[in-house]
Write a protein that holds these residues in place. Structure first.
Motif, PDB file in Angstrom:
ATOM      1  N   VAL A 104      -4.108   8.164  -5.597  1.00  0.00           N
ATOM      2  CA  VAL A 104      -3.618   9.448  -5.095  1.00  0.00           C
ATOM      3  C   VAL A 104      -2.357   9.188  -4.290  1.00  0.00           C
ATOM      4  CG1 VAL A 104      -5.807  10.669  -5.107  1.00  0.00           C
ATOM      5  CG2 VAL A 104      -5.227   9.238  -3.153  1.00  0.00           C
ATOM      6  N   LYS A 105      -1.504  10.195  -4.219  1.00  0.00           N
ATOM      7  CA  LYS A 105      -0.174   9.986  -3.670  1.00  0.00           C
ATOM      8  C   LYS A 105      -0.148   9.743  -2.168  1.00  0.00           C
ATOM      9  CE  LYS A 105       2.455  12.256  -7.303  1.00  0.00           C
ATOM     10  NZ  LYS A 105       3.306  13.383  -7.700  1.00  0.00           N
ATOM     11  N   ASP A 106      -1.259   9.976  -1.500  1.00  0.00           N
ATOM     12  CA  ASP A 106      -1.262   9.719  -0.059  1.00  0.00           C
ATOM     13  C   ASP A 106      -1.787   8.327   0.276  1.00  0.00           C
ATOM     14  OD1 ASP A 106      -3.906  10.071  -0.665  1.00  0.00           O
ATOM     15  OD2 ASP A 106      -4.296  11.625   0.832  1.00  0.00           O
ATOM     16  N   MET A 107      -1.984   7.486  -0.751  1.00  0.00           N
ATOM     17  CA  MET A 107      -2.444   6.123  -0.495  1.00  0.00           C
ATOM     18  C   MET A 107      -1.306   5.290   0.090  1.00  0.00           C
ATOM     19  SD  MET A 107      -4.883   5.334  -3.802  1.00  0.00           S
ATOM     20  CE  MET A 107      -5.613   3.861  -3.095  1.00  0.00           C
ATOM     21  N   VAL A 108      -1.655   4.261   0.825  1.00  0.00           N
ATOM     22  CA  VAL A 108      -0.654   3.420   1.464  1.00  0.00           C
ATOM     23  C   VAL A 108      -0.006   2.508   0.432  1.00  0.00           C
ATOM     24  CG1 VAL A 108      -1.843   3.490   3.676  1.00  0.00           C
ATOM     25  CG2 VAL A 108      -2.347   1.643   2.066  1.00  0.00           C
ATOM     26  N   LEU A 109       1.161   1.980   0.777  1.00  0.00           N
ATOM     27  CA  LEU A 109       1.919   1.147  -0.139  1.00  0.00           C
ATOM     28  C   LEU A 109       1.113  -0.052  -0.621  1.00  0.00           C
ATOM     29  CD1 LEU A 109       4.497   0.206  -1.567  1.00  0.00           C
ATOM     30  CD2 LEU A 109       5.198  -0.863   0.587  1.00  0.00           C
ATOM     31  N   ASP A 110       0.365  -0.687   0.277  1.00  0.00           N
ATOM     32  CA  ASP A 110      -0.402  -1.872  -0.106  1.00  0.00           C
ATOM     33  C   ASP A 110      -1.364  -1.563  -1.242  1.00  0.00           C
ATOM     34  OD1 ASP A 110       0.882  -3.401   1.739  1.00  0.00           O
ATOM     35  OD2 ASP A 110      -0.740  -3.431   3.212  1.00  0.00           O
ATOM     36  N   ASP A 111      -1.971  -0.362  -1.229  1.00  0.00           N
ATOM     37  CA  ASP A 111      -2.903   0.015  -2.296  1.00  0.00           C
ATOM     38  C   ASP A 111      -2.173   0.198  -3.623  1.00  0.00           C
ATOM     39  OD1 ASP A 111      -5.135  -0.016  -0.625  1.00  0.00           O
ATOM     40  OD2 ASP A 111      -4.826   2.059  -0.006  1.00  0.00           O
ATOM     41  N   ILE A 112      -0.985   0.777  -3.566  1.00  0.00           N
ATOM     42  CA  ILE A 112      -0.200   0.980  -4.786  1.00  0.00           C
ATOM     43  C   ILE A 112       0.222  -0.369  -5.361  1.00  0.00           C
ATOM     44  CG2 ILE A 112       1.923   1.957  -5.732  1.00  0.00           C
ATOM     45  CD1 ILE A 112       1.712   4.158  -3.597  1.00  0.00           C
ATOM     46  N   VAL A 113       0.694  -1.243  -4.501  1.00  0.00           N
ATOM     47  CA  VAL A 113       1.111  -2.580  -4.943  1.00  0.00           C
ATOM     48  C   VAL A 113      -0.069  -3.345  -5.520  1.00  0.00           C
ATOM     49  CG1 VAL A 113       1.966  -4.820  -4.155  1.00  0.00           C
ATOM     50  CG2 VAL A 113       3.052  -2.709  -3.349  1.00  0.00           C
ATOM     51  N   THR A 114      -1.224  -3.252  -4.860  1.00  0.00           N
ATOM     52  CA  THR A 114      -2.426  -3.925  -5.360  1.00  0.00           C
ATOM     53  C   THR A 114      -2.793  -3.409  -6.747  1.00  0.00           C
ATOM     54  OG1 THR A 114      -3.318  -4.324  -3.149  1.00  0.00           O
ATOM     55  CG2 THR A 114      -4.896  -4.303  -4.968  1.00  0.00           C
ATOM     56  N   ALA A 115      -2.725  -2.096  -6.923  1.00  0.00           N
ATOM     57  CA  ALA A 115      -3.064  -1.505  -8.223  1.00  0.00           C
ATOM     58  C   ALA A 115      -2.131  -2.014  -9.311  1.00  0.00           C
ATOM     59  CB  ALA A 115      -2.994   0.017  -8.136  1.00  0.00           C
ATOM     60  N   VAL A 116      -0.854  -2.085  -9.012  1.00  0.00           N
ATOM     61  CA  VAL A 116       0.116  -2.569  -9.992  1.00  0.00           C
ATOM     62  C   VAL A 116      -0.207  -4.009 -10.386  1.00  0.00           C
ATOM     63  CG1 VAL A 116       2.530  -3.250 -10.306  1.00  0.00           C
ATOM     64  CG2 VAL A 116       1.977  -1.017  -9.327  1.00  0.00           C
ATOM     65  N   ARG A 117      -0.518  -4.840  -9.405  1.00  0.00           N
ATOM     66  CA  ARG A 117      -0.831  -6.242  -9.699  1.00  0.00           C
ATOM     67  C   ARG A 117      -2.126  -6.379 -10.482  1.00  0.00           C
ATOM     68  NH1 ARG A 117       0.806  -7.983  -3.622  1.00  0.00           N
ATOM     69  NH2 ARG A 117       2.990  -8.535  -3.993  1.00  0.00           N
ATOM     70  N   VAL A 118      -3.122  -5.582 -10.128  1.00  0.00           N
ATOM     71  CA  VAL A 118      -4.424  -5.671 -10.791  1.00  0.00           C
ATOM     72  C   VAL A 118      -4.320  -5.290 -12.259  1.00  0.00           C
ATOM     73  CG1 VAL A 118      -6.713  -4.590 -10.930  1.00  0.00           C
ATOM     74  CG2 VAL A 118      -5.849  -5.383  -8.727  1.00  0.00           C
ATOM     75  N   VAL A 119      -3.677  -4.171 -12.546  1.00  0.00           N
ATOM     76  CA  VAL A 119      -3.600  -3.743 -13.951  1.00  0.00           C
ATOM     77  C   VAL A 119      -2.639  -4.618 -14.742  1.00  0.00           C
ATOM     78  CG1 VAL A 119      -4.233  -1.372 -13.361  1.00  0.00           C
ATOM     79  CG2 VAL A 119      -1.825  -1.987 -13.564  1.00  0.00           C
TER      80      VAL A 119
END
Length: 214
Positions: free
Chosen positions: A103-118
């Motif tokens: 969701v768009k209100d997630m912190v940057l670390d969560d977005i970066v983690t998601a990118v790395r995981v997928v």
């Protein structure tokens, strides 16, 4: 290894914000930006990114159809980044092949983690968001009865694990809930992926929901 990312969102300010946030991450590179679903498909084909960060509601072609076409024609993984509370299409995006959603209100670390995981070939679906997703569709009946599927060929313990995955529990939470080790939990999850011919954990969540386990 640098992870090549394509941003797809119809709001320039969102793309600019993500680019500004991600630019300083040494192992992630923004290789392109798309303002429509159709442009996202074209750029994914031309640029061959590792990951597409995709909004759902976009003009010309929505993110769900764009995800389906990208997954059909390219090896890119797709992460949905959307405003969950007013968007009932997240479930459909998972069926289209998305490897996770944020969701768009997630912190940057969560977005970066998601990118790395997928990018590593796995899936990321936040437990809390999973619970909200299930509650949303259960409450509104968004998944018709014709999608109900029967799960066969799994043990009672694997059925328990699948149910807990569907409820949004992480491996650590499942292990604690069932009083088993993390290694045992991971083994059950691996067997479920094989037996249900599931690509990733996201598809296990879908299977649990479609079978009526949650």
């Amino acid at each position: 290894m640098t992870i090549r990312v394509l941003l797809a969102d119809d709001q320039p300010v969102v793309r600019a914000g993500l680019r500004m946030l991600i630019n300083d991450i040494p192992d992630i590179e923004i290789v392109g930006e798309a303002g429509t679903g159709a442009e996202a498909v074209r750029l994914a084909t031309d640029l061959r990114p590792d990951v597409v960060v995709m909004d759902i509601r976009m003009p010309v072609m929505d993110g769900i159809e764009a995800t389906r076409l990208i997954k059909t024609g390219t090896p890119a993984s797709v992460v949905i980044l959307t405003t969950f509370d007013d968007d009932e299409n997240v479930y459909a995006s998972l069926h289209a092949g998305a490897s996770g959603f944020l969701v768009k209100d997630m912190v940057l670390d969560d977005i970066v983690t998601a990118v790395r995981v997928v990018a590593a070939g796995d899936a990321l679906i936040a437990p809390g968001v999973t619970r909200r997703l299930i509650q949303e569709f259960t409450g509104r009946g968004a998944v018709p009865a014709r999608r109900r599927r029967e799960i066969k060929g799994i043990t009672d313990r694997e059925r328990e694990v699948l149910t807990l995955i569907g409820r949004g529990m992480s491996n650590a939470e499942i292990a604690a809930h069932l009083y088993i080790t993390m290694a045992t939990t991971k083994s059950h999850v691996a067997r479920l992926l094989t037996k249900l011919d599931a690509r990733d954990r996201v598809q296990l969540v879908i299977a649990a929901y479609e079978s009526g386990m949650v």
